[in-house]
Design a protein around this motif. Structure first.
Motif, PDB file in Angstrom:
ATOM      1  N   MET A  64      -1.529   9.165   8.168  1.00 45.11           N
ATOM      2  CA  MET A  64      -1.632   8.157   7.022  1.00 45.11           C
ATOM      3  C   MET A  64      -2.127   6.836   7.545  1.00 45.11           C
ATOM      4  N   VAL A  94      -2.438  12.758  -3.307  1.00 49.12           N
ATOM      5  CA  VAL A  94      -2.674  12.473  -1.984  1.00 49.12           C
ATOM      6  C   VAL A  94      -1.780  13.550  -1.074  1.00 49.12           C
ATOM      7  N   THR A 115      -1.212   1.000   0.292  1.00 49.30           N
ATOM      8  CA  THR A 115      -2.347   1.692   0.123  1.00 49.30           C
ATOM      9  C   THR A 115      -2.664   1.577  -1.188  1.00 49.30           C
ATOM     10  N   LYS A 116      -3.823   2.468  -1.589  1.00 47.94           N
ATOM     11  CA  LYS A 116      -4.622   2.466  -2.764  1.00 47.94           C
ATOM     12  C   LYS A 116      -3.530   3.060  -4.059  1.00 47.94           C
ATOM     13  N   ASN A 117      -2.592   3.809  -3.608  1.00 45.81           N
ATOM     14  CA  ASN A 117      -1.837   4.510  -4.181  1.00 45.81           C
ATOM     15  C   ASN A 117      -0.612   4.039  -4.357  1.00 45.81           C
ATOM     16  N   ASN A 165      -5.203   5.558   5.414  1.00 49.63           N
ATOM     17  CA  ASN A 165      -4.837   4.913   3.777  1.00 49.63           C
ATOM     18  C   ASN A 165      -4.202   3.737   3.838  1.00 49.63           C
TER      19      ASN A 165
END
Length: 580
Positions: A66, A36, A127-129, A69
């Motif tokens: 950001m 990312v 976030t997905k991360n 995200n």
């Protein structure tokens, strides 16, 4: 309290979910997620407006990029009582999607805040991360209360007095002003603890319209206490311009403190100039103050709270009409007037000024000027003969010259000779103007400019090319609607050129290098002298005499000497010269 039980249940559910994810992941192929590029960061902000049943918490993300995200954002709350017992953390979601990087969240606990409990909070985003959490800040129901408005107007240096309950504050509590930079502020608490006083700091980056946050902060082992006391919308102010007198094209420059950006058309800060107001600008020319009335005016400003008018009177200078004079006091119609005598460019904009000769207006776009000499050239239309004053109107003042220019039509009345030789002088009488340039025009063969040296007379010399023209006319440059052109007086000059003569040479014999004197009417104006086929140059010449030398390499024998007039006209010496 109920909210603590919920926090424990939530933690157990999360543990089960994590185990399920681990078991499921064992069955899937290992895959590497792409990196990312956007740096994720969560920043915990201050708190404000704390009561027994609610508090406002602030948080922010590092950058706008950001926001797409983020899947969830909110605050983590942890609790520690006076005995040091820490309760499980409570996750408080504030929303799913963020549209702005700054978050203001009103938190209302299920049970009122306890005076004996320290509360810590941190802003988080998911976030997905991953999960990202800011640093811990703390608050406590300590008895401090701010009764003043949460947002006020003010300018750096002004004193602010907040009302409330501040008796619990001690030297460990620091006051800060936060803008682009942070600056610590001295403050005083009243003896009864009911007010807190400080001066608004001039923090780096202070500017009209920006929001300056005043925070109270205390660092301890339990975390950082950071409470916003008030937010100040900063106001700018001007100082009176030191220069009191201005020319029409001069710039007024404005100085002050905490001023907005120039040229942003920010109507929240206005400059007062007499009867008009304009958005703040660093400088403006007097000529650009459209609608300003009068030659004197006041200056001031309005910043959204204050309306200030300085006591000084500011003056627009106007020229002295008696100083304006015409370099050419007489002119023909469709020519121009040369004007001087005052600093034109200090009082007028050439193309924003109206020009009048009497009632006749001039097109300002046809006016020309010379900046170094302050001279202007104003075209004169085909107006009737007479005496005219010049009137100038720039929208601020309207002045009229005390001196006049005389307009008289051109005509010539007589010529002193009807025929003459080349080199003779002719004098015309008529409405000639000293210093004005006329042109002797001979059909399409030639144009000879002549500057008049005496009013009423024009004197010029007969040239070799006059004999080629059937008629001579007087012309001059005039200005018309389509531009400059030659005006030709319809009456031709009753004159005939007798041309040039070659009357004699002396001596008539001699060695190479012999000096020979040639005589003839206008022979000094000949274009070329030759001895045989060899061109020679005069040693001495006047209108009717030329002195030459026989070329040193000239061969023995008799040779003709010739003088070239205009075109193909060649005059031969009446006698040969014999080279010995």
């Amino acid at each position: 309290m109920k909210m603590y039980a919920k926090a424990g249940t939530t933690k157990f559910v999360k543990l089960i979910a994590i185990l399920c994810c681990v078991l499921t992941a064992c069955k899937k192929e290992n895959k590497t997620e792409p990196p990312v590029s956007t740096q994720i960061s969560a920043v915990t902000g201050s708190f404000e407006k704390m009561t027994e049943s609610s508090i406002v918490l602030h948080g922010t993300v590092g950058e706008m990029a950001m926001l797409p995200n983020i899947l969830e954002y909110g605050f983590i709350l942890s609790i520690k009582d006076n005995n040091g017992y820490a309760r499980p953390e409570l996750e408080i979601p504030a929303g799913k999607k963020m549209t702005d990087k700054d978050v203001v969240f009103v938190y209302k606990p299920e049970e009122n805040f306890d005076m004996n409990t320290v509360y810590s909070y941190a802003f988080y985003v998911k976030t997905k991360n991953g999960f990202f959490k800011g640093s811990l800040n703390s608050f406590q129901m300590d008895g401090m209360q701010v009764e003043s408005p949460s947002e006020i107007l003010g300018m750096p240096g002004e004193e602010v007095r907040l009302k409330g309950r501040f008796s619990m504050l001690d030297g460990n509590y620091k006051l800060y002003g936060r803008l682009d930079k942070t600056q610590q502020i001295d403050y005083q608490i009243a003896s009864d603890g009911k007010s807190l006083t400080f001066k608004i700091p001039d923090v780096e980056g202070s500017q009209h319209g920006k929001k300056l946050t005043i925070d109270l902060q205390k660092n301890s082992a339990n975390g950082s206490f950071n409470r916003q006391l008030v937010q100040i919308s900063l106001l700018g102010k001007l100082v009176p311009p030191a220069i009191l007198t201005y020319g029409f094209t001069d710039l007024i420059r404005f100085y002050g403190s905490c001023l907005p950006y120039s040229g942003n058309n920010d109507k929240s800060f206005q400059i007062i100039l007499g009867n008009i107001t304009i958005p703040y600008t660093r400088e403006i020319a007097i000529k650009d103050l459209k609608g300003l009335v009068g030659k004197s005016f006041k200056i001031g400003y309005k910043n959204g709270r204050d309306s200030v008018l300085f006591s000084a009177d500011y003056i627009i200078q106007s020229p002295n009409a008696a100083d304006i004079y015409f370099v050419n006091a007489v002119a023909h119609p469709n020519t121009h007037a040369i004007v001087n005598g005052f600093s034109f460019y200090s009082f007028f904009d050439m193309y924003q000024t109206k020009y009048f000769f009497g009632k006749y207006q001039v097109n300002e776009m046809e006016v020309n000027g010379d900046y170094p000499t302050e001279t202007i050239s104003i075209p004169i239309k085909n107006i009737p003969e007479g005496q005219y004053k010049l009137r100038l109107d720039n929208g601020f003042f309207n002045i009229e010259s005390t001196k006049t220019i005389q307009i008289k039509k051109f005509d010539w009345t007589s010529i002193d000779k009807s025929e003459a030789y080349v080199g003779d002088y002719l004098t015309l009488t008529g409405n000639f103007i000293k210093g004005f340039e006329y042109t002797i025009y001979g059909d399409d063969f030639f144009k000879m400019p002549v500057v008049c040296s005496e009013d009423g007379k024009l004197t010029f010399q007969v040239q070799t090319f006059f004999q080629e023209s059937e008629s001579l006319h007087i012309v001059y440059n005039e200005f018309t609607e389509t531009g400059w052109r030659l005006y030709m007086h319809p009456k031709a000059l009753p004159f005939k050129s007798l041309g040039m003569t070659f009357d004699s040479l002396s001596p008539k014999t001699g060695l190479p290098g012999t000096v020979v004197q040639l005589k003839g009417k206008g022979i000094g104006l000949a274009h070329m002298i030759r001895v045989g086929d060899t061109q020679v140059y005069p040693l001495i010449k006047s209108i009717d005499e030329v002195t030459i030398a026989i070329p040193v390499f000239q061969t023995k024998g008799k040779v003709r000497i010739s003088a070239s007039a205009w075109g193909n006209t060649i005059l031969l010496s009446p006698d040969y010269f014999e080279v010995q």
